[in-house]
Design a protein around this motif. Structure first.
Motif, PDB file in Angstrom:
ATOM      1  N   LYS A 176       0.859  -1.185   0.000  1.00 27.66           N
ATOM      2  CA  LYS A 176       0.000   0.000   0.000  1.00 27.66           C
ATOM      3  C   LYS A 176       0.891   1.230   0.000  1.00 27.66           C
ATOM      4  CE  LYS A 176      -3.985  -2.123   0.629  1.00 27.66           C
ATOM      5  NZ  LYS A 176      -5.177  -1.961  -0.140  1.00 27.66           N
ATOM      6  N   CYS A 177       0.582   2.187  -0.834  1.00 29.71           N
ATOM      7  CA  CYS A 177       1.347   3.417  -0.904  1.00 29.71           C
ATOM      8  C   CYS A 177       0.376   4.583  -0.948  1.00 29.71           C
ATOM      9  CB  CYS A 177       2.229   3.417  -2.152  1.00 29.71           C
ATOM     10  SG  CYS A 177       3.380   4.793  -2.195  1.00 29.71           S
ATOM     11  N   ARG A 178       0.683   5.619  -0.152  1.00 24.98           N
ATOM     12  CA  ARG A 178      -0.204   6.775  -0.129  1.00 24.98           C
ATOM     13  C   ARG A 178       0.600   8.053   0.095  1.00 24.98           C
ATOM     14  NH1 ARG A 178       0.365   3.194   3.325  1.00 24.98           N
ATOM     15  NH2 ARG A 178      -1.760   2.530   3.588  1.00 24.98           N
ATOM     16  N   PRO A 179       0.109   9.165  -0.462  1.00 21.99           N
ATOM     17  CA  PRO A 179       0.753  10.442  -0.173  1.00 21.99           C
ATOM     18  C   PRO A 179       0.391  10.884   1.239  1.00 21.99           C
ATOM     19  CG  PRO A 179      -1.150  10.779  -1.580  1.00 21.99           C
ATOM     20  CD  PRO A 179      -1.005   9.295  -1.392  1.00 21.99           C
ATOM     21  N   LEU A 180       1.326  11.530   1.900  1.00 22.81           N
ATOM     22  CA  LEU A 180       1.064  12.057   3.240  1.00 22.81           C
ATOM     23  C   LEU A 180       1.236  13.568   3.228  1.00 22.81           C
ATOM     24  CD1 LEU A 180       2.833   9.617   5.704  1.00 22.81           C
ATOM     25  CD2 LEU A 180       0.422   9.769   5.182  1.00 22.81           C
ATOM     26  N   GLY A 181       0.296  14.243   3.862  1.00 25.83           N
ATOM     27  CA  GLY A 181       0.359  15.689   3.924  1.00 25.83           C
ATOM     28  C   GLY A 181       1.193  16.190   5.078  1.00 25.83           C
ATOM     29  N   LEU A 182       1.218  15.475   6.190  1.00 33.10           N
ATOM     30  CA  LEU A 182       1.920  15.948   7.385  1.00 33.10           C
ATOM     31  C   LEU A 182       3.228  15.195   7.560  1.00 33.10           C
ATOM     32  CD1 LEU A 182       2.088  17.653   9.933  1.00 33.10           C
ATOM     33  CD2 LEU A 182       0.797  15.881  11.119  1.00 33.10           C
ATOM     34  N   HIS A 183       4.315  15.889   7.292  1.00 34.88           N
ATOM     35  CA  HIS A 183       5.644  15.330   7.529  1.00 34.88           C
ATOM     36  C   HIS A 183       6.546  16.460   8.002  1.00 34.88           C
ATOM     37  CE1 HIS A 183       5.309  16.482   3.309  1.00 34.88           C
ATOM     38  NE2 HIS A 183       6.583  16.841   3.379  1.00 34.88           N
ATOM     39  N   ILE A 184       7.411  16.142   8.937  1.00 29.99           N
ATOM     40  CA  ILE A 184       8.237  17.151   9.586  1.00 29.99           C
ATOM     41  C   ILE A 184       9.656  16.608   9.732  1.00 29.99           C
ATOM     42  CG2 ILE A 184       8.596  18.463  11.719  1.00 29.99           C
ATOM     43  CD1 ILE A 184       5.583  18.048  12.278  1.00 29.99           C
ATOM     44  N   LEU A 185      10.631  17.432   9.399  1.00 28.84           N
ATOM     45  CA  LEU A 185      12.020  17.128   9.723  1.00 28.84           C
ATOM     46  C   LEU A 185      12.331  17.896  10.995  1.00 28.84           C
ATOM     47  CD1 LEU A 185      14.696  15.785   9.004  1.00 28.84           C
ATOM     48  CD2 LEU A 185      15.266  17.812   7.672  1.00 28.84           C
ATOM     49  N   TYR A 186      12.583  17.185  12.081  1.00 28.60           N
ATOM     50  CA  TYR A 186      12.793  17.801  13.389  1.00 28.60           C
ATOM     51  C   TYR A 186      13.979  17.128  14.051  1.00 28.60           C
ATOM     52  CZ  TYR A 186      11.714  19.616  18.047  1.00 28.60           C
ATOM     53  OH  TYR A 186      11.774  20.247  19.266  1.00 28.60           O
ATOM     54  N   GLU A 187      14.992  17.914  14.381  1.00 26.30           N
ATOM     55  CA  GLU A 187      16.212  17.397  15.002  1.00 26.30           C
ATOM     56  C   GLU A 187      16.786  16.202  14.230  1.00 26.30           C
ATOM     57  OE1 GLU A 187      15.391  16.815  19.169  1.00 26.30           O
ATOM     58  OE2 GLU A 187      15.372  18.971  19.546  1.00 26.30           O
ATOM     59  N   ASP A 188      16.883  16.373  12.924  1.00 24.42           N
ATOM     60  CA  ASP A 188      17.456  15.373  12.008  1.00 24.42           C
ATOM     61  C   ASP A 188      16.688  14.056  11.948  1.00 24.42           C
ATOM     62  OD1 ASP A 188      19.500  17.104  11.181  1.00 24.42           O
ATOM     63  OD2 ASP A 188      20.786  16.495  12.844  1.00 24.42           O
ATOM     64  N   LYS A 189      15.414  14.081  12.312  1.00 19.73           N
ATOM     65  CA  LYS A 189      14.558  12.898  12.195  1.00 19.73           C
ATOM     66  C   LYS A 189      13.333  13.266  11.372  1.00 19.73           C
ATOM     67  CE  LYS A 189      15.786  11.013  16.705  1.00 19.73           C
ATOM     68  NZ  LYS A 189      15.272  10.681  18.034  1.00 19.73           N
ATOM     69  N   ILE A 190      12.846  12.314  10.594  1.00 18.69           N
ATOM     70  CA  ILE A 190      11.628  12.520   9.817  1.00 18.69           C
ATOM     71  C   ILE A 190      10.452  12.014  10.638  1.00 18.69           C
ATOM     72  CG2 ILE A 190      10.348  11.928   7.739  1.00 18.69           C
ATOM     73  CD1 ILE A 190      13.071  11.481   6.369  1.00 18.69           C
ATOM     74  N   TYR A 191       9.490  12.894  10.869  1.00 15.75           N
ATOM     75  CA  TYR A 191       8.266  12.532  11.580  1.00 15.75           C
ATOM     76  C   TYR A 191       7.099  12.672  10.617  1.00 15.75           C
ATOM     77  CZ  TYR A 191      10.800  12.998  16.004  1.00 15.75           C
ATOM     78  OH  TYR A 191      11.682  12.849  17.030  1.00 15.75           O
ATOM     79  N   PHE A 192       6.172  11.754  10.704  1.00 12.57           N
ATOM     80  CA  PHE A 192       4.935  11.904   9.959  1.00 12.57           C
ATOM     81  C   PHE A 192       3.795  11.488  10.854  1.00 12.57           C
ATOM     82  CE2 PHE A 192       6.949   7.938   8.754  1.00 12.57           C
ATOM     83  CZ  PHE A 192       5.961   6.995   8.961  1.00 12.57           C
ATOM     84  N   GLY A 193       2.656  12.078  10.603  1.00 12.53           N
ATOM     85  CA  GLY A 193       1.506  11.817  11.469  1.00 12.53           C
ATOM     86  C   GLY A 193       0.406  11.082  10.739  1.00 12.53           C
ATOM     87  N   VAL A 194      -0.124  10.088  11.396  1.00  8.43           N
ATOM     88  CA  VAL A 194      -1.302   9.364  10.899  1.00  8.43           C
ATOM     89  C   VAL A 194      -2.223   9.117  12.086  1.00  8.43           C
ATOM     90  CG1 VAL A 194      -0.076   8.245   8.986  1.00  8.43           C
ATOM     91  CG2 VAL A 194      -0.250   7.077  11.159  1.00  8.43           C
ATOM     92  N   GLY A 195      -3.509   9.110  11.828  1.00  5.90           N
ATOM     93  CA  GLY A 195      -4.470   8.843  12.891  1.00  5.90           C
ATOM     94  C   GLY A 195      -4.466   7.382  13.288  1.00  5.90           C
ATOM     95  N   ASP A 196      -4.608   7.109  14.589  1.00  9.70           N
ATOM     96  CA  ASP A 196      -4.604   5.721  15.049  1.00  9.70           C
ATOM     97  C   ASP A 196      -5.874   4.972  14.660  1.00  9.70           C
ATOM     98  OD1 ASP A 196      -6.368   6.878  16.842  1.00  9.70           O
ATOM     99  OD2 ASP A 196      -5.187   6.402  18.620  1.00  9.70           O
ATOM    100  N   PHE A 197      -6.821   5.661  14.060  1.00 11.26           N
ATOM    101  CA  PHE A 197      -8.054   5.042  13.568  1.00 11.26           C
ATOM    102  C   PHE A 197      -7.936   4.644  12.096  1.00 11.26           C
ATOM    103  CE2 PHE A 197      -8.142   9.568  13.021  1.00 11.26           C
ATOM    104  CZ  PHE A 197      -8.582   9.739  11.716  1.00 11.26           C
ATOM    105  N   LYS A 198      -6.818   4.995  11.444  1.00 12.89           N
ATOM    106  CA  LYS A 198      -6.653   4.732  10.013  1.00 12.89           C
ATOM    107  C   LYS A 198      -5.993   3.380   9.761  1.00 12.89           C
ATOM    108  CE  LYS A 198      -6.657   9.382   8.312  1.00 12.89           C
ATOM    109  NZ  LYS A 198      -6.265  10.144   7.154  1.00 12.89           N
ATOM    110  N   ASP A 199      -6.271   2.828   8.577  1.00 12.70           N
ATOM    111  CA  ASP A 199      -5.678   1.550   8.176  1.00 12.70           C
ATOM    112  C   ASP A 199      -4.155   1.607   8.160  1.00 12.70           C
ATOM    113  OD1 ASP A 199      -8.147   0.333   7.926  1.00 12.70           O
ATOM    114  OD2 ASP A 199      -8.259   0.603   5.750  1.00 12.70           O
TER     115      ASP A 199
END
Length: 82
Positions: free
Chosen positions: A13-36
């Motif tokens: 499965k591949c999907r585009p993500l709107g929320l992604h952050i580079l913070y302190e040299d780490k990549i963070y992305f957010g997804v809801g815990d209710f999502k597949d």
């Protein structure tokens, strides 16, 4: 553009993500815990990220690590408000 690939049982499965952050040299992305996608990463945390910017491409694979980092959450809220 930023894409996240996971595995759903035996199906990729591949999907585009709107929320992604580079913070302190780490990549963070957010997804809801209710999502597949969240459930897929819990079952199999192996992921692949592909990001493009113009002609530049970043391809990275690894293991998703779930964090509850208040500073990152605040940064995400700031980004979402703009």
């Amino acid at each position: 553009m930023f894409f996240l690939a996971t595995v759903d049982e035996d199906q990729p499965k591949c999907r585009p993500l709107g929320l992604h952050i580079l913070y302190e040299d780490k990549i963070y992305f957010g997804v809801g815990d209710f999502k597949d996608v969240y459930k897929q990463m819990i079952a199999n945390p192996k992921i692949e990220i592909v990001a493009t910017r113009g002609e530049d491409i970043l391809r990275y694979y690894g293991i998703a690590k779930f964090e509850d980092n208040k500073a990152v959450l605040e940064k995400a809220a700031e980004i979402l408000q703009t």
